[in-house]
Design a protein around this motif. Structure first.
Motif, mmCIF file in Angstrom:
data_model
loop_
_atom_site.group_PDB
_atom_site.id
_atom_site.type_symbol
_atom_site.label_atom_id
_atom_site.label_comp_id
_atom_site.label_asym_id
_atom_site.label_seq_id
_atom_site.Cartn_x
_atom_site.Cartn_y
_atom_site.Cartn_z
ATOM 1 N N PHE A 1 16.503 32.710 5.681
ATOM 2 C CA PHE A 1 17.850 32.771 6.267
ATOM 3 C C PHE A 1 18.100 31.588 7.198
ATOM 4 N N CYS A 2 17.118 31.251 8.029
ATOM 5 C CA CYS A 2 17.325 30.143 8.973
ATOM 6 C C CYS A 2 17.357 28.802 8.256
ATOM 7 N N PHE A 3 16.595 28.669 7.176
ATOM 8 C CA PHE A 3 16.683 27.456 6.359
ATOM 9 C C PHE A 3 18.093 27.299 5.804
ATOM 10 N N THR A 4 18.661 28.399 5.282
ATOM 11 C CA THR A 4 20.019 28.359 4.726
ATOM 12 C C THR A 4 21.045 28.053 5.801
ATOM 13 N N LEU A 5 20.893 28.678 6.963
ATOM 14 C CA LEU A 5 21.820 28.402 8.061
ATOM 15 C C LEU A 5 21.795 26.933 8.459
ATOM 16 N N ASN A 6 20.598 26.368 8.557
ATOM 17 C CA ASN A 6 20.489 24.965 8.935
ATOM 18 C C ASN A 6 21.005 24.053 7.832
ATOM 19 N N LEU A 7 20.863 24.462 6.570
ATOM 20 C CA LEU A 7 21.418 23.678 5.478
ATOM 21 C C LEU A 7 22.945 23.608 5.598
ATOM 22 N N CYS A 8 23.569 24.751 5.895
ATOM 23 C CA CYS A 8 25.025 24.757 6.114
ATOM 24 C C CYS A 8 25.397 23.887 7.305
ATOM 25 N N ALA A 9 24.608 23.995 8.372
ATOM 26 C CA ALA A 9 24.895 23.220 9.583
ATOM 27 C C ALA A 9 24.768 21.723 9.341
ATOM 28 N N THR A 10 23.849 21.319 8.459
ATOM 29 C CA THR A 10 23.696 19.885 8.199
ATOM 30 C C THR A 10 24.899 19.325 7.446
ATOM 31 N N PHE A 11 25.454 20.098 6.507
ATOM 32 C CA PHE A 11 26.667 19.634 5.843
ATOM 33 C C PHE A 11 27.799 19.477 6.860
ATOM 34 N N ASN A 12 27.909 20.441 7.761
ATOM 35 C CA ASN A 12 28.901 20.347 8.827
ATOM 36 C C ASN A 12 28.642 19.120 9.703
ATOM 37 N N ASP A 13 27.373 18.905 10.055
ATOM 38 C CA ASP A 13 27.006 17.822 10.959
ATOM 39 C C ASP A 13 27.315 16.454 10.348
ATOM 40 N N VAL A 14 26.925 16.264 9.082
ATOM 41 C CA VAL A 14 27.164 14.978 8.428
ATOM 42 C C VAL A 14 28.656 14.710 8.303
ATOM 43 N N ALA A 15 29.424 15.739 7.970
ATOM 44 C CA ALA A 15 30.869 15.571 7.850
ATOM 45 C C ALA A 15 31.497 15.216 9.194
ATOM 46 N N VAL A 16 31.056 15.886 10.260
ATOM 47 C CA VAL A 16 31.607 15.600 11.588
ATOM 48 C C VAL A 16 31.213 14.203 12.048
ATOM 49 N N ASP A 17 29.955 13.806 11.794
ATOM 50 C CA ASP A 17 29.530 12.452 12.171
ATOM 51 C C ASP A 17 30.342 11.400 11.431
ATOM 52 N N GLY A 18 30.533 11.608 10.119
ATOM 53 C CA GLY A 18 31.337 10.659 9.359
ATOM 54 C C GLY A 18 32.767 10.606 9.851
ATOM 55 N N MET A 19 33.323 11.769 10.188
ATOM 56 C CA MET A 19 34.674 11.827 10.728
ATOM 57 C C MET A 19 34.757 11.088 12.064
ATOM 58 N N THR A 20 33.705 11.208 12.869
ATOM 59 C CA THR A 20 33.684 10.529 14.166
ATOM 60 C C THR A 20 33.689 9.014 13.985
ATOM 61 N N VAL A 21 32.856 8.522 13.065
ATOM 62 C CA VAL A 21 32.829 7.083 12.800
ATOM 63 C C VAL A 21 34.181 6.619 12.259
ATOM 64 N N ASP A 22 34.820 7.468 11.426
ATOM 65 C CA ASP A 22 36.123 7.126 10.856
ATOM 66 C C ASP A 22 37.224 7.067 11.906
ATOM 67 N N LEU A 23 37.235 8.043 12.818
ATOM 68 C CA LEU A 23 38.406 8.261 13.660
ATOM 69 C C LEU A 23 38.269 7.796 15.105
ATOM 70 N N VAL A 24 37.045 7.719 15.620
ATOM 71 C CA VAL A 24 36.859 7.436 17.050
ATOM 72 C C VAL A 24 36.710 5.935 17.271
ATOM 73 N N PRO A 25 37.562 5.320 18.098
ATOM 74 C CA PRO A 25 37.423 3.892 18.409
ATOM 75 C C PRO A 25 36.084 3.606 19.081
ATOM 76 N N GLU A 26 35.560 2.401 18.873
ATOM 77 C CA GLU A 26 34.227 2.075 19.372
ATOM 78 C C GLU A 26 34.121 2.236 20.882
ATOM 79 N N GLU A 27 35.184 1.921 21.622
ATOM 80 C CA GLU A 27 35.106 2.004 23.079
ATOM 81 C C GLU A 27 35.009 3.442 23.571
#
Length: 428
Positions: free
Chosen positions: A110-136
Motif C-alpha cells: 500500500f505504501c509503495f502504491t501511495l508513493n508511486l501516486c505521489a511521485t507522479f504528482n511531484d514530477v508534474a508539480v516540479d515541471g509546472m514550477t519550472v514552466d510557470l515560476v520566474p527564475e527570480e
C-alpha cells in the motif's frame, strides 16, 4: 497560475503538503508503529526502502509527461489530477483492508502504491514550477515547496501516530483520503494559463506555450537529457546529491527503532516528536533558504550544511554509549532533520537552474531520481548496518557519506561559475 504568484504558490504549497502526507506515513508514523510492535531494524529498513523506491523512478514519469499530456488542460494539470485521484483511492483501499502491524508485506504494498501516486504528482508539480515560476522567484518558491511538504510530513506523523498507537489504521487512512479528495477538488479550480479547459468536459483550448513546449516525439526529449548527462559536472552533482540523502535515510529507518526499542519511547511519542521537529524544519525551510543563499551563496551554503550533518553524526556516534536519557538523541535528531532539509532545498535550487524548460519534467525528474534512489537504497541497507556495527556505527556511516557527498558537490562546482553568480545577484 501563470499570471498570479498567489495562485501558483497556493497550488504548489497545497500539492506539496499532500505529498508530505504520504512521506510522513511511510517514514515516520508506520515505521514507529512497526518498531513498537516488535519489527526488527532490517524489517523496518526494508519497508521504508521499498515504500520510497518509486521516488527513484521519477525520470520515467517525467518522460511520460514531457511526451504526453491533455493539452487543452495545460502541460501538467491533467497528470496532477489523475495522480491525486489515485492517491485518494489507494488511501480508501488501505482503510478497507485495515492491515495489522504484522502484515508488513501488505503495508509495504500500500505504501509503495501511495508513493508511486505521489511521485507522479511531484514530477508534474516540479515541471509546472519550472514552466510557470520566474527564475527570480524560485529560491522562495523552493523554500515554500519543501516547507509545505515537511509540514505535511509533520501533520501526518502526528495524527497517524495518535491513531496507530491504538491500531486504528482504517480510521487514519479514511481521514487522510477525505482530506486528499477535498484538497484536490480545490486545486482543480486553478488553470495553468488563461483560456485552458478547467475540466475535460468544459470549454477551452491549449495555450501557445503548451503547444510550443510539449513534445510530439521521444527523440527530442531523450536528446535533451543526453546532452545534460554529457557533462561531468552534472554526473558529479547527481552523485553528491545522492550521498546528501544519507542523513534522511538514517532518520527514516534507524531513528524509529533507536527511539522506540533502545530509548523506550512509545510509537506515538516518536511520531509526535518527529512532527514537532518537522514543523520547525518547515518554518526554517520557508524563512531561511532565501536568506542563506543571499548571504552566503550556493557554494558556501552547501559546504556548511554538509559539514554540520557530518559533525552531528560524528558527535552522535562518539557519545552514543554514554547517553543518559533521550536529550542527546532529540537534539541531534533535530539538527539532522532541519539541516538536511535546508541542504536539500539548496541543492534543488541549483538543479532547477540546470533545467531546460522544454524537457523540464524529465530533466528535473532525473536530478531528483538520483537522490531518491540513494535514499531508498540507503534506507533499505541501514538495518544491516545497525545489525553489524550497532547504532554508533550507523551514525559514523552517515558522517562518512556526508563528507563524500560534499567532496563530489565541490568537484561538480555547485554554486560556482557565471551562472551561479548571475543567480546570486538576482537573489540579492
Amino acid at each position: 497560475m501563470s499570471e498570479s504568484i498567489y495562485l501558483r504558490c497556493t497550488a504548489i504549497i497545497l500539492l506539496y503538503f499532500m505529498q508530505g502526507i504520504v512521506v510522513g506515513l511511510s517514514t515516520i508514523a508506520i515505521p514507529a508503529w512497526l518498531a513498537d510492535r516488535g519489527a526488527s531494524p532490517i524489517e523496518i529498513g526494508g519497508f521504508v526502502g521499498t515504500a520510497l523506491f518509486p521516488w527513484s523512478l521519477k525520470l520515467f514519469n517525467g518522460l511520460l509527461m514531457d511526451r504526453f499530456t491533455y493539452r487543452p488542460m495545460g502541460r501538467r494539470r491533467s497528470w496532477i489530477l489523475v495522480a491525486q485521484t489515485l492517491m485518494m483511492t489507494t488511501l480508501f483501499g488501505l482503510a478497507i483492508a485495515d492491515p495489522a502491524a504484522s502484515q508488513i508485506l501488505l503495508l509495504t504494498a500500500f505504501c509503495f502504491t501511495l508513493n508511486l501516486c505521489a511521485t507522479f504528482n511531484d514530477v508534474a508539480v516540479d515541471g509546472m514550477t519550472v514552466d510557470l515560476v520566474p527564475e527570480e522567484e524560485r529560491t522562495t518558491v523552493n523554500g515554500f515547496m519543501f516547507a509545505s511538504q515537511t509540514l505535511g510530513i509533520s501533520t501526518a506523523a502526528f495524527i497517524a501516530g495518535q491513531l496507530l498507537v491504538d491500531d486504528q489504521i482504517s480510521i487514519m487512512a479514511l481521514l487522510f483520503g477525505l482530506f486528499v479528495g477535498i484538497a484536490s477538488l480545490f486545486v482543480s479550480l486553478f488553470r495553468e494559463r488563461p483560456g485552458e479547459r478547467l475540466f475535460p468536459w468544459t470549454g477551452g483550448r491549449p495555450s501557445s506555450e503548451c503547444t510550443e513546449r510539449q513534445h510530439a516525439a521521444w527523440l527530442p526529449i531523450l536528446a535533451g537529457i543526453f546532452r545534460s548527462l554529457l557533462s561531468l559536472q552534472t554526473l558529479l552533482f547527481l552523485a553528491g546529491a545522492g550521498l546528501a540523502m544519507a542523513t534522511f535515510a538514517f532518520l527514516d529507518s534507524v531513528a524509529p527503532p533507536l527511539a522506540v526499542q533502545q530509548l523506550g519511547w512509545g510509537s506515538d511519542d516518536y511520531s509526535s516528536f518527529a512532527s514537532v521537529v518537522g514543523l520547525v524544519a518547515a518554518i526554517a525551510g520557508a524563512t531561511m533558504t532565501t536568506f542563506l543563499v543571499r548571504w552566503a551563496g550556493l557554494r558556501n551554503s552547501t559546504t556548511v550544511l554538509f559539514l554540520i550533518l557530518a559533525l552531528a553524526a560524528i558527535l552522535a556516534g562518539a557519545t552514543y554509549k554514554i547517553w543518559q536519557g533521550s536529550t542527546a538523541f532529540m537534539a541531534i535528531y533535530a539538527i539532522q532533520y532541519i539541516v538536511a532539509l535546508l541542504l536539500t532545498i539548496v541543492l534543488i535550487v541549483w538543479a532547477m537552474r540546470l533545467c531546460d524548460p522544454t524537457v523540464a519534467a524529465s530533466l528535473f525528474a532525473l536530478f531528483m531520481a538520483a537522490p531518491n534512489l540513494a535514499r531508498s537504497l540507503l534506507s533499505g541497507g541501514s538495518g544491516w548496518v545497525v545489525e553489524s556495527s550497532g547504532y554508533a556505527g550507523a551514525y559514523y556511516a552517515v558522517a562518512a557519506l556526508s563528507l563524500a557527498g560534499l567532496a563530489l558537490c565541490l568537484f561538480a562546482g555547485v554554486g560556482a561559475g557565471s551562472r551561479a553568480n548571475e543567480y546570486e545577484q538576482r537573489a540579492g
